[in-house]
Design a protein around this motif. Structure first.
Motif, PDB file in Angstrom:
ATOM      1  N   SER A 107      -7.076  -5.954   1.347  1.00 32.56           N
ATOM      2  CA  SER A 107      -8.476  -5.536   1.378  1.00 32.56           C
ATOM      3  C   SER A 107      -9.433  -6.713   1.170  1.00 32.56           C
ATOM      4  O   SER A 107      -9.224  -7.520   0.273  1.00 32.56           O
ATOM      5  CB  SER A 107      -8.675  -4.493   0.267  1.00 32.56           C
ATOM      6  OG  SER A 107     -10.028  -4.161   0.107  1.00 32.56           O
ATOM      7  N   LYS A 108     -10.476  -6.775   1.992  1.00 33.09           N
ATOM      8  CA  LYS A 108     -11.516  -7.816   1.882  1.00 33.09           C
ATOM      9  C   LYS A 108     -10.897  -9.218   1.934  1.00 33.09           C
ATOM     10  O   LYS A 108     -11.390 -10.141   1.282  1.00 33.09           O
ATOM     11  CB  LYS A 108     -12.303  -7.704   0.572  1.00 33.09           C
ATOM     12  CG  LYS A 108     -13.018  -6.387   0.306  1.00 33.09           C
ATOM     13  CD  LYS A 108     -13.814  -6.484  -1.015  1.00 33.09           C
ATOM     14  CE  LYS A 108     -14.170  -5.140  -1.589  1.00 33.09           C
ATOM     15  NZ  LYS A 108     -14.637  -5.170  -2.967  1.00 33.09           N
ATOM     16  N   ASN A 142       0.844  -1.199   0.000  1.00 37.48           N
ATOM     17  CA  ASN A 142       0.000   0.000   0.000  1.00 37.48           C
ATOM     18  C   ASN A 142       0.881   1.251   0.000  1.00 37.48           C
ATOM     19  O   ASN A 142       2.000   1.192   0.500  1.00 37.48           O
ATOM     20  CB  ASN A 142      -0.897   0.002   1.244  1.00 37.48           C
ATOM     21  CG  ASN A 142      -1.886  -1.149   1.213  1.00 37.48           C
ATOM     22  OD1 ASN A 142      -2.462  -1.458   0.168  1.00 37.48           O
ATOM     23  ND2 ASN A 142      -2.095  -1.792   2.362  1.00 37.48           N
TER      24      ASN A 142
END
Lengths: 428, 122
Positions: A231-232, A192
């Motif tokens: 993410s998720k 990220n």
């Protein structure tokens, strides 16, 4: 309110006598002169949306020039659905004819090379310049080829990133479709921040789905991630188990030890532990704000551009607004939805300053849908407001692993329907 | 919203709707009480409604049919107000809509209901 323009408004005011005259006149920042010229660099979710809203609501008082080299824009969002065979390439590619024809946006089909903030000019690839009263930069990301040893723009023809949609996306799809059963796919995923946090993992789903549909039973996808979580994650890992058992292996740095060099000639990827031979390598490199924004001195040490939370205006130059992936938008992820939402806040702020519209409080929203399989979709999102100078999540939400099948099917239907709406919101 | 649906006569039709907003929602109460809703405040109410509808337009195709996502245009204003209020108080469940509606005031919901009721066709 009609957006049809007179011939005079539609003229190209680049270089030449018209611009010289404009510059010779005394100018004041965004004052409500006869025509305020707003130049938008980049015709994606941020740029197209802000151009449309400015032209729609600005009337004859604003002139909107969109600098975008492409004749038609291929969206990154839903490009994974193209990889999965759910959509055609044409379904994710959109022209600017409504923006120009219905709204009077001037589309300058040139790459913007540089910004001279003192002269208030954008220099185009052909050497001409466009002057501005206000500049909106929505350049998206720059892919950092150099960040991975052995990777380059040339290597990307063989090992596509497909993280800026277009020809790269086609290359990846063609390579995927050419694979024989038993193929090994390696995907390298960055740390990220980067564009579209759930995107790589949706891509894994869509590639696996395409391979299944091609009748593959023993092809494998190895994900070499440069972060320990994503993410998720619970939702994707559940989907890989449920829909694509035995196909997907995800490795965090703890397992692969780090990414070494890639070699486009031999289709190999080195990790700290081994050299992996692959049949298809999808390298998603680290990214920064589009180069034009960084070269203009509008980024900070992070390589992205700080903005005011209530207007998306650059904290470095009040005559510049930065939208979308290139901006530092607090809690908002880098997504097409975010850029679209930011564009509408920015358009209102600019038109309010010109006394064309009242200023309404900034409110932002985002939702990232991910397609996991046919009739299986999930979403993550939130509503955001400026708080203490930072775009801050007021509420967030995420799909749950224990959801019933009809909920997932409905979420995927929303995903398909949402695309039509945001495309209309961007391009008219 | 495409330019075609917003051009020409429909905007003038809208102004009638926006006058209803001024009265029904108590929007700009002072002006209404004075019985002197000027063109300027009418424009402001319309601008606000359009701005709010812009927030919706990220997901909802306004004025045309759409798969997968419910229409918000062309409904009876009271019905839209009910639905959004239910999203706000949680009696109607949808994660995104619950989050969005939690931000809205009664006045905003009424304004939106009036504005979207009048949007028809592409």
């Amino acid at each position: 309110v009609t957006n049809r323009l007179s011939i005079s408004r539609r003229r190209m005011l680049i270089a030449g006598a018209a611009t010289a005259g404009f510059l010779a006149a005394p100018t004041h920042y965004l004052r409500a002169q006869a025509r305020t010229r707003i130049v938008v660099v980049g015709g994606g979710a941020g740029g197209a949306t802000v151009a449309r809203y400015l032209a729609r609501d600005g009337g004859e008082q604003v002139e909107v020039i969109l600098v975008e080299p492409k004749e038609a824009f291929t969206t990154c969002f839903h490009s994974n659905l193209y990889l999965g065979g759910v959509k055609d390439f044409d379904d994710i590619t959109h022209g600017y004819d409504r923006l120009t024809g219905d709204y009077g946006v001037e589309h300058v089909r040139q790459r913007a090379e540089a910004v001279d903030r003192d002269a208030r000019e954008v220099r185009l690839a052909d050497g001409q310049t466009v002057s501005y009263d206000h500049l909106i930069l929505s350049p998206g990301i720059e892919v950092l080829y150099d960040a991975i040893e052995g990777y380059s723009e040339d290597a990307a023809q063989v090992m596509p990133h497909a993280w800026i949609a277009g020809e790269q996306t086609r290359i990846l799809r063609d390579q995927l479709m050419a694979l024989e059963d038993g193929a090994k796919i390696v995907m390298i995923v960055p740390a990220n921040p980067y564009r579209c946090p759930p995107g790589p993992y949706e891509r894994v789903c869509m590639m696996a789905m395409a391979l299944q549909q091609q009748g593959h039973t023993s092809s494998r996808i190895l994900v070499l991630d440069q972060k320990e979580q994503f993410s998720k994650q619970a939702l994707f890992e559940q989907a890989w188990e449920r829909h694509y058992p035995g196909i997907v292996e995800w490795q965090p740095p703890l397992l692969h030890g780090g990414i070494g060099a890639v070699d486009a000639d031999t289709l190999t990827v080195e990790t700290d532990l081994e050299t992996i031979e692959a049949d298809l390598v999808n390298v998603i490199p680290p990214q920064l704000a589009g180069r034009i924004a960084r070269d203009a001195g509008l980024a900070n040490e992070t390589g992205y551009c700080p903005v005011l939370a209530d207007t998306m205006r650059s904290t470095i130059d009040p005559r510049v607004t930065v939208l979308g992936d290139a901006s530092i938008a607090g809690d908002m992820p880098k997504s097409g939805f975010s850029a679209n939402s930011q564009a509408k806040v920015a358009a209102n702020a600019i038109l309010a300053e010109l006394a064309i519209k009242p200023a309404f409080p900034a409110r932002y929203a985002n939702t990232c849908w991910s397609m996991l399989a046919e009739d299986d979709g999930v979403s993550v999102g939130g509503v955001y407001v400026p708080q203490d100078g930072r775009i801050t999540a007021l509420q967030t939400f995420i799909s749950q692993p224990d959801e019933e099948f009809p909920v997932r099917r409905r979420t995927q239907s929303e995903n398909i329907g949402w695309y039509e709406a945001i495309i209309a919101d961007m391009f008219g | 919203m495409a330019g075609g649906r917003e051009s020409g006569g429909r905007e003038s039709e809208k102004k009638g709707g926006m006058m209803r907003i001024l009265f029904s929602a108590g929007f700009l109460v002072g002006v209404v009480a004075a019985g002197a809703a000027t063109a300027e405040t009418d424009d402001e109410a319309l601008a606000f409604a359009r701005h709010m509808a812009g927030e919706c337009a990220s997901c909802h195709l306004i004025g045309v049919p759409q798969p997968g996502i419910p229409p918000i245009h062309g409904l009876d204003p009271a019905r839209l107000v009910d639905i959004v209020a239910q999203y706000r108080d949680g009696t109607r469940q949808h994660r995104l809509m619950n989050a969005i509606a939690s931000n809205y005031t009664d006045e905003e919901i009424a304004t939106l209901g009036e504005y979207l009721a009048d949007v028809t066709g592409r």
